[in-house]
Design a protein around this motif. Structure first.
Motif, PDB file in Angstrom:
ATOM      1  N   SER A 121      30.636   9.129  -9.113  1.00 40.99           N
ATOM      2  CA  SER A 121      31.976   9.726  -9.110  1.00 40.99           C
ATOM      3  C   SER A 121      32.863   9.039 -10.152  1.00 40.99           C
ATOM      4  O   SER A 121      32.891   7.816 -10.248  1.00 40.99           O
ATOM      5  CB  SER A 121      32.601   9.583  -7.727  1.00 40.99           C
ATOM      6  N   PRO A 141      36.420   7.532  -7.658  1.00 39.49           N
ATOM      7  CA  PRO A 141      36.148   7.239  -6.241  1.00 39.49           C
ATOM      8  C   PRO A 141      37.443   7.002  -5.483  1.00 39.49           C
ATOM      9  O   PRO A 141      38.493   6.778  -6.085  1.00 39.49           O
ATOM     10  CB  PRO A 141      35.302   5.958  -6.312  1.00 39.49           C
ATOM     11  N   CYS A 156      30.180   2.126  -5.164  1.00 40.68           N
ATOM     12  CA  CYS A 156      31.015   3.245  -5.654  1.00 40.68           C
ATOM     13  C   CYS A 156      32.182   2.723  -6.466  1.00 40.68           C
ATOM     14  O   CYS A 156      32.527   3.263  -7.508  1.00 40.68           O
ATOM     15  CB  CYS A 156      31.612   3.982  -4.463  1.00 40.68           C
ATOM     16  N   ASN A 198      27.453  16.794  -2.663  1.00 41.62           N
ATOM     17  CA  ASN A 198      28.748  16.309  -3.109  1.00 41.62           C
ATOM     18  C   ASN A 198      29.924  16.994  -2.414  1.00 41.62           C
ATOM     19  O   ASN A 198      30.728  17.672  -3.036  1.00 41.62           O
ATOM     20  CB  ASN A 198      28.872  16.496  -4.630  1.00 41.62           C
TER      21      ASN A 198
END
Lengths: 251, 251
Positions: A71, A74, A118, B8
């Motif tokens: 991502s 995040p 993440c 996702n």
């Protein structure tokens, strides 16, 4: 002049609430997610990822989907709020939800490790399950099943407390924030009905406790809403003759 | 077997609420965004993009930022809820917020055109301003400024009604959904205090009207929450011996 970010604020900061039914219900009337969303209005989106009935074992299947490692943006903070279902007792009516305590701890560690991967700056908050009122659970079972209802609670406060302690241990071990809701709520007399509506899920007052404790943690962690820039200028800062000036970006 | 999407889901469908203070306040206690978020729980995120005090002229500066044309996942629905500030009267205390009615209409058209360009399938809902209680506004002014308060309301229900009609005209002209809140609320006796708390902003009952009207539109537009897949299986569908089976994807 007030700073604001103007670029693609559909991508504004996210705070994710990850958990079971107590999280899923957070965005209902009187839920703890509502004042949170209001507090972060125009600053961060509160995204609810609550899954009623889920334990940490089942939630593990969601981890990569909810928090993809690639991502580009995040969450700035995530609450992890499980344990109420993991603590269901073997040999009782909710035993399918039971997760052994060592496995519960290991699952929490995996959640935390994944979120740190993440984003190393993400504020991670482990929330313990609330205390459990066995009397409240039995009354609830009677309200659903009448005289056929189980006379033996499917969860106990003692065992839930062990899961709460396990949660706190993992938080300390891994250096993340935590809220010991199990302890906190029991400081108040009559917590069984004041904070719990069916012995497990939260009343309006119980939701308020979660919100207050969480805001304290976010403040301490440097995520206080008042210190975050608003996405666009307050209307009083707009010159009606030259509105474009207020929207020139300040980086 | 229940279908669900597993990829996702941080990117789950979005419903955006774009507007002024009546939208900004939608995610507060008793706000109209709260039951909406609950209705779409585990199906779509409700993102509030409400800007207190803004009129359509100022909101125009936000359009590209909030709804970038190159978004890979534009909202499935957007509410556009302006007019209460545009309708502020020239020569009165809120005149800086005034936008001439033809410009208001053209701004709404630009919003709609932009959103259609973002996504031709987006459900776009224009919501008119609510009716305005002049008496309520004056009482509010007195509560803030005491005896020095203005004796002349800065908005009137008649002019707000012209903006509401303009909004409906644009919606019909452009073939998008609309809610004539100005008319709808005035069907109920005592709307001035039943639905409005300061002559302009909504009470709990007023918020409920917006929610109920909006859910009707979404249902009619094929966006009913119950017809949308849940993001992950209901916990009752998970086999505790083989939980992985429930999480295998069904495309």
């Amino acid at each position: 002049m007030q700073k604001h970010v103007g670029v693609n604020t559909m991508m504004r900061s996210k705070i994710v609430l990850f958990g079971d039914s107590i999280t899923e219900q957070s965005i209902r009337e009187n839920g703890w997610g509502v004042p949170l969303a209001n507090a972060y209005s125009r600053r961060a989106d509160i995204l609810v990822r609550g899954y009623g009935g889920y334990n940490t074992k089942w939630a593990m299947f969601l981890l990569d989907h909810l928090f993809p490692l690639d991502s580009t943006k995040p969450p700035i903070a995530t609450t992890i709020f499980f344990g109420a279902n993991d603590a269901a007792l073997l040999g009782r009516t909710s035993e399918r939800q039971h997760v052994p305590i060592e496995e519960f701890k290991e699952n929490l560690r995996k959640f935390v490790r994944h979120l740190k991967e993440c984003s190393p700056t993400m504020v991670i908050v482990l929330i313990t399950p609330p205390p459990l009122s066995e009397e409240g659970r039995l009354a609830y079972a009677r309200s659903v099943n009448g005289e056929n209802a189980t006379k033996i609670p499917e969860r106990t406060n003692e065992v839930t407390g062990q899961y709460a302690n396990a949660c706190v241990e993992v938080a300390k071990e891994m250096g993340v924030w935590y809220i010991n809701l199990w302890s906190k709520m029991q400081e108040t007399d009559g917590w069984q009905t004041k904070f719990l509506r069916d012995g497990l899920h939260l009343t309006t007052e119980g939701n308020a406790v979660v919100y207050e404790e969480l805001i304290k943690v976010f403040d301490e962690a440097g995520l206080s809403a008042v210190n975050m820039p608003m996405d666009f200028p307050h209307h009083s800062k707009i010159d009606s003759k030259h509105p474009e000036r207020a929207f020139q970006q300040h980086v």
